[in-house]
Design an enzyme around this catalytic site. Structure first.
Site, short mmCIF file in Angstrom:
data_model
loop_
_atom_site.label_atom_id
_atom_site.label_comp_id
_atom_site.label_asym_id
_atom_site.label_seq_id
_atom_site.Cartn_x
_atom_site.Cartn_y
_atom_site.Cartn_z
N ASP A 13 -9.32 -1.79 -5.33
CA ASP A 13 -8.14 -2.44 -4.75
C ASP A 13 -7.14 -1.44 -4.20
O ASP A 13 -5.93 -1.69 -4.21
CB ASP A 13 -7.44 -3.34 -5.79
N LYS A 16 -8.66 0.01 0.66
CA LYS A 16 -9.67 0.73 1.46
C LYS A 16 -10.00 -0.02 2.74
O LYS A 16 -10.29 0.60 3.76
CB LYS A 16 -10.96 0.90 0.64
N GLY A 40 -13.33 -6.95 -2.54
CA GLY A 40 -12.46 -7.80 -1.74
C GLY A 40 -11.64 -6.90 -0.83
O GLY A 40 -10.65 -6.32 -1.25
N HIS A 41 -12.11 -6.71 0.38
CA HIS A 41 -11.42 -5.81 1.32
C HIS A 41 -10.62 -6.64 2.31
O HIS A 41 -11.18 -7.46 3.03
CB HIS A 41 -12.44 -4.92 2.03
N GLN A 211 -15.06 -0.84 -4.69
CA GLN A 211 -14.49 -0.49 -6.00
C GLN A 211 -13.94 0.95 -5.95
O GLN A 211 -13.70 1.44 -4.87
CB GLN A 211 -15.50 -0.68 -7.14
N THR A 286 -10.66 -11.21 -4.55
CA THR A 286 -11.90 -11.93 -4.83
C THR A 286 -11.68 -13.06 -5.82
O THR A 286 -12.21 -14.15 -5.69
CB THR A 286 -12.97 -10.94 -5.35
N LYS A 317 0.30 1.65 0.36
CA LYS A 317 1.32 0.80 -0.23
C LYS A 317 2.57 1.58 -0.69
O LYS A 317 3.19 1.23 -1.70
CB LYS A 317 0.71 -0.02 -1.36
N LEU A 318 2.91 2.61 0.04
CA LEU A 318 4.11 3.38 -0.31
C LEU A 318 5.35 2.50 -0.21
O LEU A 318 6.31 2.66 -0.97
CB LEU A 318 4.23 4.59 0.63
P1 IMP Z 1 -18.22 -6.67 -11.76
O1 IMP Z 1 -18.27 -5.65 -10.68
O2 IMP Z 1 -17.96 -8.06 -11.27
O3 IMP Z 1 -19.40 -6.59 -12.69
O4 IMP Z 1 -16.94 -6.33 -12.69
C1 IMP Z 1 -16.86 -5.13 -13.48
C2 IMP Z 1 -15.44 -4.57 -13.46
O5 IMP Z 1 -15.16 -4.06 -12.16
C3 IMP Z 1 -14.34 -5.58 -13.77
O6 IMP Z 1 -13.28 -4.93 -14.43
C4 IMP Z 1 -13.87 -6.02 -12.37
O7 IMP Z 1 -12.55 -6.49 -12.37
C5 IMP Z 1 -13.99 -4.69 -11.64
N1 IMP Z 1 -14.19 -4.83 -10.19
C6 IMP Z 1 -15.33 -5.17 -9.55
N2 IMP Z 1 -15.14 -5.17 -8.23
C7 IMP Z 1 -13.87 -4.83 -8.02
C8 IMP Z 1 -13.09 -4.61 -6.85
O8 IMP Z 1 -13.55 -4.71 -5.71
N3 IMP Z 1 -11.79 -4.25 -7.06
C9 IMP Z 1 -11.28 -4.08 -8.28
N4 IMP Z 1 -11.96 -4.24 -9.40
C10 IMP Z 1 -13.25 -4.62 -9.28
#
Ligand code: IMP
Length: 413
Positions: A13, A16, A40-41, A211, A286, A317-318
């Site tokens: 988050d 990116k 979630g971009h 991520q 997401t 996000k400054l």
């Molecule tokens: P999963 O990827 O759904 O298996 O989640 C595993 C961990 O990664 C959890 O803490 C989610 O909140 C985190 N996570 C997965 N994708 C994202 C993302 O795109 N942004 C932020 N956190 C994420």
């Protein structure tokens, strides 16, 4: 041949999507190599706000092809839905190419994630990502290439049904997967070869990480991580191309957020956290979950730099920091009475860390949409320079708002 990697330096988050979209204005390819629809971009452009999960952010530019590498866990229903939402905004359909080696996320992956309790324990995005990657390493996954053989597909679905209470109607699932295959038939193939050729032809290629470093399966805060390689090392892992990267851009917010469970030393549950969440709109793209918020953590950022070898940073996000009397940045931790400057490997140890803060002056001026570094308030410029010194990496881009234009460019340093 510029080959640019954009990777998250925190727990995801980091904005990116916006950075990648900005960098892809002249790119030929934008490549996703890891993660899936858990990402979630968000990109705001002339067509509106696009919330992308699988479509590479650069593919919103007409001249840029989006490639989904084999390291991506591909949810065909999710991709169709996402493309549908983009069409509703009146956008041209993104030009995509999908690796035939990509593993599919199927309905039973989601139900397994719930049934095994992992969704609650880790706080996952409930997109079936972990179970899909599990099947991949257990050598029982279904790949896009397997859709070429209907008999194999049906056998696969009945085998999965025998193992785990398979939700839904198998015939319907098979029919929808075959429809997906037919619709994309000319856009499924050897993505590795496409990327390698584009690089050899001198096209600009941007690799878009999903991520962030601290969610990497091996290098992140295990077990509170995602199930893929989120760092720069994921590019070889998730595309099969040996890329000579010309730039590795680490994306970090000017503060820190995390969604889901797991240690987060600088988390602030008081007014600062509230300020960051509300001004920063820190709710999951997401899942809609409120994000946990806190100050920037230099111990973690230096670690992310050590892992990825950033050539520059994008500080996003400054503008969210406007209106705070002072801005704190963690420069070390105290763990059990010891001063620690290295990021611990054990989540339990990190959970016991108390940050040691350096405090810098804040500013009141609203800097949303600013483009010119020199026009930023002196404390904001001071913070940027201080971060550059502390990490030893130049800040190339500064995000000053959600819109595609709200960016300060300082050059590649
Ligand atoms: P999963 O990827 O759904 O298996 O989640 C595993 C961990 O990664 C959890 O803490 C989610 O909140 C985190 N996570 C997965 N994708 C994202 C993302 O795109 N942004 C932020 N956190 C994420």
């Amino acid at each position: 041949m510029p080959a640019i990697a954009v990777v998250g330096a925190q727990w995801g988050d980091e904005a990116k999507g916006k950075v990648v979209h900005h960098l892809c204005r002249a790119a030929g390819l934008c490549v996703r190599f890891n993660g899936g629809a858990n990402a979630g971009h968000t990109v705001e452009d002339v067509w509106g706000t696009a919330r992308l999960h699988l479509v590479p952010s650069g593919a919103l530019h007409r001249g840029c092809r989006g490639v989904i590498g084999h390291g991506v866990a591909l949810d065909p229903w999710g991709l169709e839905r996402e493309l549908g939402e983009l069409m509703v905004q009146g956008r041209p359909e993104p030009n995509l190419y999908l690796s035939e080696r990509a593993h599919l996320v199927l309905p039973h992956h989601r139900s397994r994630e719930e049934a095994e309790g992992v969704a609650d324990r880790i706080g996952t995005t409930r997109r079936g990502i972990g179970p899909a990657y599990e099947d991949r390493v257990a050598r029982r996954g279904l790949r896009l290439a397997d859709l070429a053989d209907e008999r194999l597909l049906r056998e696969h679905l009945s085998r999965s049904a025998a193992g785990t209470g398979f939700p839904g109607d198998r015939d319907r699932i098979a029919a929808e997967l075959l429809q997906f295959r037919d619709r994309f038939s000319d856009r499924i193939g050897d993505a590795r070869d496409r990327i390698a050729r584009a690089l050899a032809d001198g096209a600009e290629v941007v690799f878009e990480g999903a991520q962030g470093t601290l969610l990497d399966l091996d290098l992140g805060t295990y077990p509170y991580v995602t199930s893929s390689t989120t760092t720069v090392h994921g590019i070889g892992w998730g595309t099969g191309v040996r890329v000579n990267l010309t730039r590795v851009i680490g994306v970090t917010k000017a503060y820190t957020t995390r969604v889901g469970e797991g240690p987060f030393p600088t988390e602030d549950r008081g007014t600062v956290g509230e300020h960051l969440r509300e001004r920063g709109g820190e709710y999951g793209a997401t899942t809609g979950r409120p994000r946990r918020c806190g100050w920037l953590d230099l111990v973690a950022l230096r670690y992310a730099h050590a892992v990825n070898g950033f050539t520059s940073l994008a500080l996003t996000k400054l503008d969210v920091l406007s209106g705070l009397d002072e801005v704190a940045v963690a420069v070390a931790y105290r763990i059990g009475g010891q001063l620690v400057e290295e990021f611990p490997a054990a989540a339990e140890e990190l959970a016991r860390a108390t940050p040691v803060y350096e405090r810098l002056p804040g500013w009141d001026e609203d800097i949303a949409g600013a483009h010119d570094f020199a026009a930023l308030p002196a404390p904001a410029r001071g913070l940027v320079r201080w971060i550059e010194d502390a990490v030893g990496v130049p800040v190339e881009l500064i995000g000053t708002g959600p819109g595609a234009q709200a960016i300060v460019e300082r050059g590649a340093g």
